[in-house]
Every structure is written in structure tokens, then in C-alpha cells.
Design an enzyme around this catalytic site. Sequence first.
Site, PDB file in Angstrom:
ATOM      1  N   GLU A 327       9.024  33.204  91.185  1.00  0.00           N
ATOM      2  CA  GLU A 327       9.772  34.416  90.845  1.00  0.00           C
ATOM      3  C   GLU A 327      11.218  34.058  90.509  1.00  0.00           C
ATOM      4  O   GLU A 327      11.762  34.494  89.495  1.00  0.00           O
ATOM      5  CB  GLU A 327       9.725  35.369  92.040  1.00  0.00           C
ATOM      6  CG  GLU A 327      10.523  36.651  91.855  1.00  0.00           C
ATOM      7  CD  GLU A 327      10.584  37.468  93.131  1.00  0.00           C
ATOM      8  OE1 GLU A 327      10.954  38.652  93.038  1.00  0.00           O
ATOM      9  OE2 GLU A 327      10.283  36.946  94.225  1.00  0.00           O
ATOM     10  N   HIS A 328      11.856  33.274  91.375  1.00  0.00           N
ATOM     11  CA  HIS A 328      13.230  32.813  91.162  1.00  0.00           C
ATOM     12  C   HIS A 328      13.236  31.291  91.132  1.00  0.00           C
ATOM     13  O   HIS A 328      12.672  30.655  92.024  1.00  0.00           O
ATOM     14  CB  HIS A 328      14.157  33.263  92.291  1.00  0.00           C
ATOM     15  CG  HIS A 328      14.102  34.727  92.597  1.00  0.00           C
ATOM     16  ND1 HIS A 328      13.395  35.239  93.670  1.00  0.00           N
ATOM     17  CD2 HIS A 328      14.675  35.782  91.976  1.00  0.00           C
ATOM     18  CE1 HIS A 328      13.540  36.555  93.697  1.00  0.00           C
ATOM     19  NE2 HIS A 328      14.300  36.916  92.677  1.00  0.00           N
TER      20      HIS A 328
END
Length: 431
Positions: A327-328
Site C-alpha cells: 500500500e505504501h
Amino acid sequence: MPVRLDRSSADFDQRFAAFLAAKREVSADVEAAARAIVDDVARRGDAALLEATAKFDRLTLDASGLRVSAAEIEAAVKACDAATLDALSLARDRIETYHRRQLPKDERFTDPLGVELGWRYTAIESAGLYVPGGTAAYPSSVLMNAVPAKVAGVSRLVMVVPSPDGKLNPLVLAAARLGGVTEIYRVGGAQAVAALAHGTATIAPVAKIVGPGNAYVAAAKRLVFGKVGIDMIAGPSEVLVIADDTGNADWIAADLLAQAEHDTSAQSILITDSARLAADVEKAVEAQLKTLPRTAIASASWADFGAIIMVKNLNDAIPLADAIAAEHLEIMTTDPDALAARIRNAGAVFLGAHTPEAIGDYVGGSNHVLPTARSARFSSGLSVHDFMKRTSILKCGPDQLRALGPAAMTLGKAEGLDAHSRSIGLRLNLS
């Protein structure tokens, strides 16, 4: 203790595959329970919605009390401190500026045959924004969902937020006003998703539902997809940090814990080619855990789902990052841009030691609603495009129909669709 993997180990591929396959989602009977709630709201409307609100949020209402009034919103704004409101306003402005650059352009052109083609974009008419309540009530998420919708041109933006024991976070209401939300209802869970999708006497249905929630909310979104659009199925938060020996262990540890404190199922991963940094980061995480208010949550996340992966060199980190599809993705190396250019799969990338993911959570301007659970392999973060539709346009005159019609008739006959061929042939006096 977090998982420790070494790319040079003989069993790395097997252990890495097992690590990727580890399930972090709540499953069991969640979907069955969500289906029962969704079906009940679809059948009985407000009555089912009010019963579920009393049961799950310990809040007894009648239908007239579902909507949050303008006076309540005004009182909530006044209850917020000025510094926090200023920070929310800064975040709103930066999110709006970033997302305005995403607005697509209509196109119309004429090809060599004289056929006119093109496409145009229009905003969806309405969107429902789900906002978690209780300790997970994040005003920043309100802005991240609402502002792109307003930039896209959505005219009706409905927010649902659970109100456990009748309590609403004033900052969430303030963010809703800043973000341009037009209606707010004090309902949550699968029942709120069902109301947005099917409509009730009090809550008119919307075209699309966005926003994060718990496992029941995620299950409900799956169930109503098709009746309405949805943004994505949000899973537990995750961060992958790639760092070389120039990395600051304390900074990296803080960034790993910034994800771990979200949820016991959140995941924080470090990939590095420096054994010294790996050891220093692990020590820094243990030290910082003792000082966090949410230490129990962060400790469980780090112990159960955290990982430190050693590689010989950072070239080896690239296929691992693509497989994780985080996601990050934070890159803290001497040349983060060069490494980022070679990585395909990530929800959002944060370049350099002075770009912690937390800046992106709040005031960077880019959206923090991002694909999780490896879905960055095939999907993107929330954007203006999620609130718009593209319609194709085609225009033929008599000459263009004569030029293209015979080939279309041939294909229609080949597919056994005679009416298709006839609809063209009649215009060309061939049927």
C-alpha cells in the site's frame, strides 16, 4: 518477533511465498452476518436500520434522528481547536490542488474516413462516503474521500458514520463540512452500506460507495457491488521501507510503527542490504514501542506481521517489492528516484528520508486511500477518476456508413446476428 528473511538463504523462496500468503483478514462468518444485515435493510428499510443501530451502536433513534443537523455540525466545528481546523483546511486545500490536476479532458476527432469519434467524462450523480466511528474516526479520511468527489463534480455527497453511544467525533463533522459533504447520517456498519445501496425512506440511494471500514463493512461492500459501484475492498494497512546503509534507524522504526499502530493486522516490512541497519532498526522499534500510547496494538502487529528482509544488493529488492505490492512504499536510499522507477507495484511511493508516509496521510496532497493486500498489482489509489464515467461517442454520415457498413454486415452474419446486419443493410438499401 517479526519474521526475518534472507534472500541468500536456500529456503528463501518457500518462506517468502508463505509470508505473502499469510492471511491478515478477518473471515469466518463475517460474510454471512453481513448478508443477513444487508438483506434485512433492503427489505425493511429504516426499521431494520434503526434496529441495527440500537443493537451495534447502543443508540436508540427514530427515523427523524438519523440525519445530523446543521446545528450539530456548527456546534461540532465550534468545539474544535483552531490549530486543528487550520491543519484540516491546509490538508483540504492541498488535496484539492492535487486532484484538480487529475481532471480528464474530453476528446473529439475525425478519422481519415470522416467518421467522428471521441469520448466525454461526466461525474456520477451521487456518492456515499463511509467513515469509521469510535477510535478509528479519522477526519483526514473524510477529506481524502470527499474532496476528489467534489472536484469531479459529484453534486450529492452523503456521509455515514457510526455514533457509538451517541458520540460523534467533532473533527469528523468539521472535515465533512470542509470537504463539501451534503448529508450526514449517524449510522454505520453493514447496515449503513445497505442503506446507501438500496435506499430507505430516510436515506436515498447513491451511485457509488467509497471509504474504509471493518470486516463487516468490507463484506457488505462486496455484497452490494453491482447494485452500486464501490471504490475498493480495504484491508489492513501496510508499509514497505527499502533502505540502504544511509538510512536513519530511528526514523525507519518510527515509520514502521506508524503503520503498526493502526491495527493488530497491519503490516510493516523493511528490506535492506545493510545488516547493521537491520539490527539497529529492530532495536529502535523495540525501544519506541515502549513509548507509544497504542503500544499493545503496535506490538501485536509488529510481532505477528512485521518482517525484516535482507538482500545482497538493492537490485534484489525490486522483484520482492513488486511481489509484496505494498500500500505504501518508502525508499530511503542514496538515489530513491532511480530505484522507484524500476518498481511497478505500489499504492503510493514516498521518496527520500524526509518524506515519511505520515505526510502523505495528512497534508502531502496525494490520496491516502490506497490498494492493500497486494491489490496494487492491478489497482490504484482513490482519485477523481473514481467519481467520473467515460462515455464514448461515434458519428457516421451517409458516406462513412457506406464505407464501413459492408464489413460490419459481414461480421454480423459471421456471428449469427442477422438483425445487426439488417440494421445496417436497410440504411444502405442492401436488405
